[in-house]
Scaffold this motif. Structure first.
Motif, short mmCIF file in Angstrom:
data_model
loop_
_atom_site.label_atom_id
_atom_site.label_comp_id
_atom_site.label_asym_id
_atom_site.label_seq_id
_atom_site.Cartn_x
_atom_site.Cartn_y
_atom_site.Cartn_z
N GLY A 114 -0.24 -2.14 9.26
CA GLY A 114 -1.37 -3.01 9.50
C GLY A 114 -2.69 -2.31 9.67
N LEU A 115 -2.71 -0.97 9.56
CA LEU A 115 -3.96 -0.23 9.70
C LEU A 115 -4.93 -0.62 8.58
N PRO A 116 -6.23 -0.64 8.86
CA PRO A 116 -7.22 -1.07 7.85
C PRO A 116 -7.11 -0.36 6.50
N PRO A 117 -6.94 0.98 6.45
CA PRO A 117 -6.81 1.61 5.12
C PRO A 117 -5.61 1.09 4.34
N MET A 118 -4.50 0.84 5.03
CA MET A 118 -3.31 0.32 4.36
C MET A 118 -3.55 -1.11 3.87
N GLN A 119 -4.27 -1.89 4.66
CA GLN A 119 -4.57 -3.26 4.24
C GLN A 119 -5.49 -3.26 3.02
N PHE A 120 -6.45 -2.34 3.01
CA PHE A 120 -7.36 -2.25 1.86
C PHE A 120 -6.59 -1.87 0.59
N LEU A 121 -5.77 -0.83 0.67
CA LEU A 121 -5.01 -0.40 -0.51
C LEU A 121 -3.99 -1.45 -0.93
N GLY A 122 -3.39 -2.13 0.04
CA GLY A 122 -2.47 -3.20 -0.32
C GLY A 122 -3.16 -4.31 -1.07
N ALA A 134 0.83 -1.21 0.00
CA ALA A 134 0.00 0.00 0.00
C ALA A 134 0.86 1.26 0.00
N LEU A 135 1.92 1.27 0.81
CA LEU A 135 2.82 2.42 0.85
C LEU A 135 3.45 2.65 -0.52
N ALA A 136 3.89 1.57 -1.16
CA ALA A 136 4.54 1.70 -2.46
C ALA A 136 3.58 2.26 -3.51
N VAL A 137 2.37 1.73 -3.57
CA VAL A 137 1.44 2.20 -4.60
C VAL A 137 0.99 3.62 -4.30
N LEU A 138 0.87 3.98 -3.02
CA LEU A 138 0.54 5.37 -2.67
C LEU A 138 1.61 6.33 -3.16
N LEU A 139 2.88 5.96 -2.97
CA LEU A 139 3.97 6.82 -3.44
C LEU A 139 3.88 7.04 -4.94
N VAL A 140 3.62 5.97 -5.66
CA VAL A 140 3.56 6.06 -7.12
C VAL A 140 2.37 6.91 -7.57
N VAL A 141 1.20 6.63 -7.02
CA VAL A 141 -0.01 7.34 -7.44
C VAL A 141 0.09 8.82 -7.09
N LEU A 142 0.55 9.14 -5.89
CA LEU A 142 0.68 10.54 -5.49
C LEU A 142 1.71 11.26 -6.34
N GLY A 180 9.34 -7.72 9.74
CA GLY A 180 8.12 -8.50 9.69
C GLY A 180 7.15 -8.20 10.81
N ARG A 181 6.59 -9.27 11.36
CA ARG A 181 5.61 -9.14 12.44
C ARG A 181 6.25 -9.46 13.79
N ALA A 182 7.58 -9.26 13.84
CA ALA A 182 8.32 -9.73 15.02
C ALA A 182 7.98 -8.95 16.28
N THR A 183 7.49 -7.74 16.15
CA THR A 183 7.19 -6.94 17.33
C THR A 183 6.03 -6.02 17.05
N ARG A 184 5.23 -5.77 18.04
CA ARG A 184 4.09 -4.87 17.86
C ARG A 184 4.53 -3.41 17.82
N TYR A 185 5.80 -3.16 18.11
CA TYR A 185 6.31 -1.80 18.06
C TYR A 185 7.01 -1.49 16.73
N GLY A 186 6.99 -2.42 15.82
CA GLY A 186 7.63 -2.21 14.53
C GLY A 186 6.70 -1.55 13.53
N PRO A 187 7.13 -1.41 12.26
CA PRO A 187 6.34 -0.75 11.23
C PRO A 187 4.97 -1.38 10.99
N VAL A 188 4.77 -2.64 11.41
CA VAL A 188 3.48 -3.28 11.21
C VAL A 188 2.37 -2.51 11.93
N VAL A 189 2.72 -1.72 12.95
CA VAL A 189 1.73 -0.89 13.64
C VAL A 189 1.07 0.07 12.66
N LEU A 190 1.87 0.63 11.78
CA LEU A 190 1.36 1.55 10.76
C LEU A 190 0.85 0.79 9.54
#
Length: 706
Positions: A316-324, A44-52, A304-314
Motif C-alpha cells: 500500500g505504499l505510495p510508490p507501489m500504488q503509483f506503479l500498480g 506493482a510488484l509483478a511488473v517490477l519483477l518483469v521490468v528488472l 487482502g486488507r484483513a489486517t494492517r500487519y499483512g502485506p498491504v503494509v508494503l
C-alpha cells in the motif's frame, strides 16, 4: 530460445478494472467494490519483477514469474466481476463484457504497437523488419503466443533475436481466456437460473468447471514442459490453470482475518519473491515450478486488507500504488524500448538500462493519462457498448493495417536488395590471396543481402527433406543425375546439410553425380545418445540414426559425406562434460564412421568455424562497419573440429576434409568474403557461400570420387 528465456511477462490488462464503469445499467457491469490497495501493490510488484528481469538487474533471475502473478490476479478480478453481475441480474451480458475489455485494452496496446513499428524502423536492423510485421499483426489479433510457440521449437529460428513485441504473448493468453470464460459462465448462469438453485447452483457449477479445467491444464503443463518446454512456455493451455486459481478465489468464500490472514499473506509474498530470486531461465517452466508463485499470489489476495500487519503494509505504499496504477502501460512500453537499446548498443551498462526504464515509466504514465483512462472512463462509451466495441475493432484494424503497410513500405529495401549475382565468394581465395578475407568495413555489395539471409538455405528445407528435432522418420531426397556414375550420400545434422549446395554444384558440373540426403536438426550421425537442447536424452535422434544406417546400406553409395556441430554425450542418466565427453565422442565417431566405411569411403567435413554471434543480424545493422561483425579465429574454431580430426587420424577409409582456410583464413573471421555473406546466423553458412566452396571441396575429395 526455449523456456522462459524467450518470454516476457505482461501486466494484466484486467487488473485495473476493479473500479467499475459508472455508466448506466446494464453496461455499468458490476457494482463498485472497495478499492484493493493490496491488489494494486501486487500488480506493482509483478511488473517490477518483469521490468528488472528484462533490464538484467541482479537478484531477479526468475523475474519472469511476474506473468504468473498477473494471471492469478486477472482470473480473480474477471471472475469476481462476472459473479457479481450474475448475482445482481441473474445473467451475464456478453456484449457489455467484451465492450469493457475493448475500451480497456486495445487503445493503449495499439499505441505501443504503432510505436514498436517506428522503433523497429529507426533502431533495428532490417533483417528483423519482415518478422516484426508478422509479430505486430498477430499481436493485434491476440494470437502471437502461438506464433512464438512455433518459433520456439523452430530450429532455424532458435538463436534469432527476440521480437520487439514478444511481450504481447501473455496478453494474448489472457485475451483467449476472456473469449472463452465469459461464454462458459454465461451458459452456467442460464442453466442455474432456469432451475430452483439459482445463485448457489451457479457458483457450484462454476467451481466444478474451474477445478476441472484447472487440473487438466496443470497436468498438461507438467507434461508439456518435460517434452516440449519451448512451446509449453507460450501456449495458452499450459497457463489456464493459473487463471483458474484466481477464478476459484472469486468463487469460494475465503476470508481469513487477523494474525492468520497476515501469516498467509506474508507466506504468499515469500513464495512470489522467492520464486523470482531462486528460479532462472534454465528452469523447466511453467509446470510444477509455477505452483509456488501461483499459490503465493493467491494467498496474498486471500489475505487482502484483513489486517494492517499483512502485506498491504508494503503493497500500500505510495510508490507501489503509483506503479500498480500504470502497470499495464509500463509493461507495454518497457520491452520495446529495451529491445531498441540492445539493438544499437552491444553491451548497455547499468546507466543506459536505468535510463530506458525511467523513460518507460514516463511513457507509461503519459499513455495512462492521455489514452487509457480517458477511453476507459468515457461516459459515451459506457452508455453505448456497441460503440466501445467499434472503437476496439478500429484499434485492431489500425494496428493490422499499420503492420501490413510497414511490410509493403520496407519490402523494396529488404527483398529488392537481393540481386541475381552469385559473387566470387571463396573463389577470391583460390590464388592463395588470404588478404581478400581480411575483414574490411565496407563491401560494394553483399549477397545474399543480410535482410533476406535467413532464407538462403539448402534446398533440403524447401523440399521438406530435413527432419525436425521431434521426428524419427527418415526423410530421403535425391539430387542430380538419374543414371549416375557416382552416388554420394550426405548424412548428419544441419551442419552437414549446409554442404548440400556445394555438392549440388559439383553434381551439376559433372552431370554424372547423384546426391542423396539424410539430415535431421541437432542430430549427429553417431552410435551414442546425445543430449538435446534441454539436457535430456535425444531419443528421436537415436531412432533416426538407426533408420539411416539401414537406408544407406540400400543406396550402395560410392562416397559418404558427413559432418556435425558440437554435442554432449548422454550416458547413465547424465550429460557428460569435459574430457569424459570428448573421449566418448571421439570413440563414437571413429566407431560409427568405420562402420560406414564398410559400405563406402567416408569423407568427414571438419565442422565450420562458429562465430557464435548472429552474423546476418550484425551485418544488417552495420553495413558500413563490417569489421564489427568479425570474430577472432581461435574463438570460432573452438568446437568439434579437433575431435573430428582426432577420430579420423590414421583410420583406413576415413578422410578428413578441412576447408577452414576458405572460410576463415585470417586472424579474424570476416563476415563477408568476395562480396558474399559467409553466415546466415550464428553458425550456419549461407547456401550462397557454401556453393562457392564447391571447387575446393571437389579437389579434396578422395581420388576415386573426383
Amino acid at each position: 530460445m526455449a523456456g522462459p528465456s524467450v518470454g516476457a511477462a505482461a501486466a494484466s490488462p484486467e487488473t485495473a478494472a476493479y473500479r467499475a464503469d459508472q455508466g448506466p445499467a446494464p453496461f455499468r457491469g458490476r457494482p463498485r467494490g472497495p478499492f484493493r490497495k493490496d491488489i494494486e501493490g501486487l500488480r506493482a510488484l509483478a511488473v517490477l519483477l518483469v521490468v528488472l528481469w528484462h533490464a538484467d538487474a541482479p537478484l531477479v533471475s526468475g523475474g519472469f514469474v511476474g506473468v504468473d502473478v498477473f494471471f492469478v490476479i486477472s482470473g480473480y478480478l474477471i471472475t469476481r466481476g462476472m459473479v457479481a453481475e450474475v448475482a445482481e441480474r441473474g445473467r451475464l451480458s456478453l456484449l457489455g463484457f467484451y465492450a469493457r475489455r475493448a475500451k480497456r485494452l486495445l487503445p493503449s496496446a495499439t499505441v505501443v504497437l504503432l510505436a514498436a513499428l517506428i522503433l523497429t524502423y529507426l533502431f533495428l536492423p532490417d533483417i528483423r523488419w519482415r518478422e516484426t510485421t508478422g509479430d505486430v499483426v498477430s499481436s493485434a489479433l491476440y494470437f502471437v503466443n502461438w506464433r512464438l510457440a512455433d518459433r520456439a521449437v523452430d530450429y532455424l529460428a532458435a538463436e534469432q533475436a527476440p521480437s520487439i513485441v514478444q511481450h504481447y504473448w501473455s496478453l494474448a493468453v489472457e485475451e483467449q481466456f476472456y473469449v472463452i470464460w465469459p461464454v462458459l459462465l454465461a451458459g452456467l448462469a442460464w442453466c442455474a437460473f432456469r432451475s430452483s438453485t439459482k445463485r448457489r447452483g451457479f457458483e457450484a457449477l462454476a467451481v466444478g468447471l474451474v477445478a476441472l479445467v484447472g487440473l487438466a491444464s496443470l497436468a498438461w503443463s507438467v507434461q508439456l514442459v518435460e517434452t516440449d518446454p519451448g512451446r509449453a512456455y507460450f501456449v495458452s493451455t499450459t497457463r489456464v490453470w493459473e487463471l483458474a486459481v484466481g477464478a476459484l478465489l472469486a468463487l469460494l468464500p475465503l476470508r481469513p482475518a487477523g494474525t492468520w490472514a497476515a501469516a498467509l499473506g506474508w507466506s504468499g509474498m515469500a513464495a512470489v519473491v522467492g520464486s523470482a530470486v531462486l528460479l532462472d531461465t534454465a528452469a523447466p517452466f511453467p509446470g510444477m515450478l509455477a505452483i509456488p508463485v501461483t499459490v503465493g499470489t493467491a494467498l496474498v489476495i486471500v489475505a487482502g486488507r484483513a489486517t494492517r500487519y499483512g502485506p498491504v503494509v508494503l503493497l500500500g505504499l505510495p510508490p507501489m500504488q503509483f506503479l500498480g496504477g500504470i502497470s499495464y502501460t509500463l509493461y507495454l512500453w518497457h520491452w520495446p524500448l529495451l529491445v531498441a537499446l540492445t539493438a544499437r548498443v552491444d553491451d548497455p551498462g547499468v546507466t543506459a538500462r536505468a535510463v530506458v526504464v525511467a523513460l518507460s515509466i514516463l511513457l507509461a504514465y503519459l499513455t495512462s493519462r492521455i489514452v487509457e483512462r480517458p477511453v476507459w472512463h468515457s461516459p459515451g462509451l459506457s452508455v453505448q457498448p456497441r460503440v466501445a466495441i467499434a472503437v476496439g475493432l478500429a484499434c485492431t484494424v489500425v494496428a493490422v493495417q499499420a503492420g501490413m503497410i510497414f511490410r509493403l513500405a520496407t519490402a523494396p529495401q529488404a527483398e529488392g536488395a537481393q540481386v541475381l549475382w552469385g559473387g566470387p565468394g571463396a573463389a577470391v581465395l583460390d590464388a592463395g590471396a588470404t588478404e581478400a578475407a581480411v575483414p574490411v568495413d565496407r563491401s560494394p555489395i553483399v549477397v545474399p543481402d543480410p535482410s533476406v539471409a535467413r532464407d538462403d538455405l539448402p534446398t533440403v528445407y524447401l523440399d521438406e527433406c530435413h527432419a525436425s528435432q521431434a521426428e524419427t522418420r527418415v526423410r530421403r531426397c535425391v539430387y542430380g543425375a538419374s543414371a549416375p556414375a557416382t552416388t554420394v550420400v550426405l548424412i548428419g545434422d544441419s551442419h552437414a546439410a549446409q554442404w548440400l549446395p556445394a555438392l549440388q554444384s559439383i553434381a551439376e558440373r559433372r552431370a554424372d553425380w547423384k546426391v542423396i540426403t539424410y539430415t535431421k536438426s541437432s542430430c549427429p550421425y553417431l552410435d551414442i545418445e546425445v543430449a538435446d537442447d534441454d539436457g535430456k536424452p535425444y531419443r528421436s535422434c537415436v531412432t533416426w540414426n538407426q533408420g539411416v544406417r539401414a537406408a544407406v546400406a540400400e543406396d550402395r553409395p560410392d562416397l559418404i559425406v558427413t559432418s556435425s556441430f558440437n554435442y554432449s554425450a548422454y550416458r547413465d542418466g547424465r550429460v557428460l562434460k569435459g574430457l569424459d565427453n570428448e573421449s566418448a565422442l571421439v570413440e563414437s565417431m571413429r566407431r560409427t564412421w568405420l562402420d560406414l566405411a564398410r559400405v563406402a569411403p567416408v569423407v568427414v567435413l571438419r565442422d565450420t568455424p562458429a562465430p557464435r554471434i548472429d552474423i546476418a543480424d550484425c551485418v544488417s545493422g552495420n553495413r558500413d562497419r563490417l569489421t564489427k561483425c568479425a570474430v577472432p579465429r581461435d574463438e570460432a574454431l573452438a568446437g568439434i573440429g579437433q575431435l573430428q580430426a582426432k577420430a579420423t587420424r590414421g583410420a583406413e577409409g576415413l578422410h578428413l576434409v578441412d576447408l577452414t582456410d576458405a572460410i576463415c583464413p585470417a586472424d579474424r573471421c570476416a563476415a563477408v568474403i568476395g562480396s558474399v555473406l559467409v553466415y546466415r546466423d550464428t553458425n550456419h553458412l549461407t547456401a550462397t557461400y557454401a556453393r562457392t566452396l564447391a571447387g575446393r571441396l571437389e579437389q579434396r575429395l578422395p581420388l576415386a570420387a573426383r
